[in-house]
Design an enzyme around this catalytic site. Structure first.
Site, short mmCIF file in Angstrom:
data_model
loop_
_atom_site.label_atom_id
_atom_site.label_comp_id
_atom_site.label_asym_id
_atom_site.label_seq_id
_atom_site.Cartn_x
_atom_site.Cartn_y
_atom_site.Cartn_z
CB ALA A 169 -8.66 52.09 -12.43
N GLY A 173 -6.29 50.10 -8.21
CA GLY A 173 -6.95 48.87 -8.63
C GLY A 173 -5.99 47.72 -8.84
CD GLU A 205 -9.08 48.71 -4.86
OE1 GLU A 205 -10.03 48.86 -4.07
OE2 GLU A 205 -8.99 49.32 -5.95
#
Length: 257
Positions: A68, A114, A117
């Protein structure tokens, strides 16, 4: 299908839609604008009758998504952290996870935080042989907040998941293959072709049966853990360890916890 995006590239070739995160200079890091564009592109692809499957990848040879964009949430408090996790899980990660058409992550490099993910939310993962994966959030005084604690455990089991999350270390593609995190490892030059081959095979099967199978498999997974993750993730915002972890990251030094 919309194509005028700034942070992603969308291409449709026959029955496959390829969505490439296009922030190569930022190692394809996920900021809010990129997540917004991903949401719209994925929804469009799922609504398009001619699209039978989606490939999600990154531009360049270094990164799928290297995490992120930490600078965006470095000053968040607990309430803002909870809103961040809940909103982005709902509009991107859960949309991918629950998609009625197969979505394959073609991991062309770093898949961290992220980024991993995002790949784990996809139905199938294929990694280039140089790819590195990990969830380094504990080094920021956080935990994964986009479903990582849940999906990693479901994919690789509690022991491997805890080692990856608690150490924050990266693992290489072959290790990821051996523990079940990815389905295939191929040379970078074969990555998209492998994803296309797999989607083309799936496209010959019954579309209704494919959707039903995805729903049935997803139904075996509990949703309570995601709520726990959101709460634990958001509670860490505003702590001294979070502030130190993010500051150290932005200053390019090791955190002092």
């Amino acid at each position: 299908m919309k194509t005028d995006y700034h942070n992603i590239i969308v291409n449709q070739d026959l029955s496959t839609c390829t969505i490439s995160i296009n922030r190569e200079k930022k190692l394809n890091a996920l900021n809010k604008d990129t997540l917004d564009e991903l949401h719209h592109a994925i929804i469009d692809a799922l609504r398009e009758d001619n699209v039978k499957g989606v490939i999600l990848t990154g531009t360049g040879e270094k990164a799928f998504v290297a995490g992120a964009d930490i600078a965006e949430f470095s000053t968040f408090d607990s309430k803002e952290g909870k809103e961040l996790a809940r909103e982005e899980q709902s509009k991107v990660f859960d949309v991918i996870h629950q998609a009625s058409k197969p979505i394959i992550a073609a991991i062309n490099g770093f898949a961290l935080g992220g980024g991993l993910e995002l790949a784990m939310a996809c139905h199938i993962r294929i990694a280039a042989d140089h790819a590195l994966m990990g969830l380094p959030e504990v080094s920021l005084g956080l935990i994964p907040g986009y479903g990582g604690t849940q999906r990693l455990t479901q994919l690789v089991g509690r022991g491997h998941a805890l080692e990856i999350i608690l150490t924050g270390d990266m693992i290489d593609a072959n290790k990821a293959l051996s523990i079940g995190l990815v389905n295939y490892v191929v040379p970078l030059s074969d990555l998209i072709n492998k994803a296309n081959t797999l989607l083309n095979k799936i496209a010959t099967r019954s579309p209704r049966a494919i959707s039903a199978a995805i729903r049935a498999v997803n139904a075996s997974l509990s949703n309570e853990g995601y709520e726990t993750e959101i709460n634990e993730f958001s509670n860490l915002f505003g702590t001294e360890e979070f502030k130190e972890g993010v500051l150290a990251f932005l200053e390019k030094r090791k955190p002092n916890f």
